[in-house]
Scaffold this active site. Structure first.
Site, mmCIF file in Angstrom:
data_model
loop_
_atom_site.group_PDB
_atom_site.id
_atom_site.type_symbol
_atom_site.label_atom_id
_atom_site.label_comp_id
_atom_site.label_asym_id
_atom_site.label_seq_id
_atom_site.Cartn_x
_atom_site.Cartn_y
_atom_site.Cartn_z
ATOM 1 N N LYS A 11 0.839 -1.193 -0.190
ATOM 2 C CA LYS A 11 0.046 -0.157 -0.002
ATOM 3 C C LYS A 11 0.834 1.187 0.135
ATOM 4 C CE LYS A 11 -1.526 1.516 4.011
ATOM 5 N NZ LYS A 11 -0.867 2.794 4.039
ATOM 6 N N ALA A 100 7.583 -0.352 7.198
ATOM 7 C CA ALA A 100 8.105 0.128 6.172
ATOM 8 C C ALA A 100 7.027 1.255 5.713
ATOM 9 C CB ALA A 100 8.366 -0.888 5.224
ATOM 10 N N GLY A 105 1.489 -5.813 7.039
ATOM 11 C CA GLY A 105 0.942 -6.671 7.921
ATOM 12 C C GLY A 105 -0.832 -6.637 7.654
ATOM 13 N N ASP A 139 -6.917 0.322 8.959
ATOM 14 C CA ASP A 139 -6.640 0.317 7.572
ATOM 15 C C ASP A 139 -6.893 -1.129 7.080
ATOM 16 O OD1 ASP A 139 -4.329 -1.005 8.897
ATOM 17 O OD2 ASP A 139 -2.936 -0.025 7.690
#
Length: 288
Positions: A11, A100, A105, A139
Site C-alpha cells: 500500500k 516500512a 501486515g 486500515d
C-alpha cells in the site's frame, strides 16, 4: 481442495494529511491510497489445524511475533462464520520490508481473509470480509479491497477512485524500520497539520495527477526523518534519479516512492539506484 494463493500488495499513500490528536486517542487523516503490483504472497490450504509458516527475505523480522495479524484475521473469520478456528495451513512469503509504511501486515491479513474464505468455501462477500478486517485495524478494509481510494477519518472511511491512471513508480527502502507510534509522537511534539481532503486534480491524466500531487504533502515525513535520517537520504537520492517527477515518503515510513512518466524510466532508475546502494530494497512497480 487444492491450495490457493494470492498477492498481498504493498500500500502506498500518495499523500497523507494528518490532523492533531483527538480526545479518542486517534489522529484524523486524509489520504489517497493506491496499491502496487509487488508485495507479499500467501498460500492457504486445508489442514487439520491452523498454522502459519513465514518464509522469504524478511521472515526474520517477524520472528517472535506470535499471534500476528494473519492468524488474528483468520480466527476472526472462523468466529464470524460460526465454524470456530479454521483448519488451515498458511504460508506467508514475506517479500516486503517490515515497519516500512507499506501496510504489509494489514495487506497480509486482507489477502489471508480472501484466500481462507475461498479455501473453506464460505458464503461471505468482500463487504462481509471488510467488516472483519475493520476489527483487525483501521486500515484493514482498505487493504482488503486493495483498490485506489480516498481514505478519511481514521483511514476507515473509504471512497473508491476509479479515475486514477496507472502510476509508474519506484519503491525505495533504505534498510531501516520506522515505528508508527514513535513517528506520531514526534508529529504531536511539533507543528501539527490538518486532515484536509483536497479537491481532485483538474484532469486524471498522468502528468496532471503528478502535478496535483506535488501540491500535497505527507505530514509524517518530517517527524519520521527526524527519527531516522536514512529516510531523508533515501528521499534526496531518489529525487535525483533521472526522470523522477515526484518523491515522497509513504505512510509513517521508512519507504519512499518516486513517480515517473513511464515504467521503463522507473525500471532504469531502479537499476541505477540498486547499483549505488545494493543494500537498499528497491522495486520498480506500477501503482493502481
Amino acid at each position: 481442495m487444492a491450495a490457493v494463493s494470492g498477492l498481498a500488495p504493498a500500500k502506498v499513500n500518495l499523500f497523507l494529511h494528518v490532523g492533531p490528536l483527538e480526545a479518542d486517542g486517534y489522529h484524523p487523516l486524509a489520504s489517497l491510497v493506491v496499491f502496487a503490483d509487488v508485495g507479499d504472497r500467501l498460500t492457504v490450504e486445508r489442514a487439520e489445524r491452523l498454522s502459519l509458516a513465514v518464509t522469504g527475505p524478511f521472515a526474520g523480522a517477524l520472528d517472535g511475533e506470535g499471534d500476528n495479524l494473519v492468524l488474528r484475521a483468520v480466527r476472526a473469520l472462523g468466529a464470524a462464520a460460526g465454524i470456530g478456528e479454521p483448519g488451515l495451513r498458511i504460508t506467508l512469503d514475506k517479500q516486503l520490508p517490515v515497519a516500512a509504511g507499506l501496510g504489509g501486515g494489514s495487506s497480509d491479513a486482507g489477502a489471508a481473509l480472501k484466500l481462507a474464505r475461498d479455501a473453506l468455501g464460505l458464503p461471505l462477500d468482500d463487504g462481509a470480509l471488510a467488516e472483519i478486517a475493520a476489527g483487525i485495524g483501521a486500515d484493514g478494509p482498505m487493504c482488503l479491497h486493495a483498490r485506489a481510494a480516498w481514505a478519511e477519518g481514521r483511514g476507515d472511511v473509504l471512497t473508491f477512485e476509479d479515475g486514477l491512471p496507472p502510476l509508474p513508480a519506484l519503491l525505495v527502502n533504505p534498510g531501516v524500520s520506522s515505528s508508527t507510534g514513535a513517528v506520531y509522537r514526534a508529529f504531536d511534539d511539533g507543528a501539527t497539520g490538518a486532515a484536509n481532503r483536497p479537491g481532485p486534480p483538474s484532469a486524471w491524466d498522468l502528468s496532471s495527477v503528478i502535478d496535483w500531487l506535488a501540491a500535497q504533502r505527507n505530514d509524517l515525513q518530517a517527524p519520521a526523518v527526524s527519527l531516522a535520517p536514512a529516510i531523508g537520504e533515501a528521499l534526496a537520492v531518489t529525487a535525483d534519479l533521472p526522470g523522477a517527477r515526484l518523491t515522497r515518503m509513504s505512510g509513517s515510513g521508512a519507504t519512499v516512492f518516486a513517480l515517473f512518466d513511464t515504467a521503463a524510466a522507473a525500471g532504469a532508475a531502479g537499476e541505477a539506484l540498486s547499483a549505488r546502494h545494493p543494500d537498499w530494497w528497491v522495486r520498480p512497480t506500477v501503482l493502481r
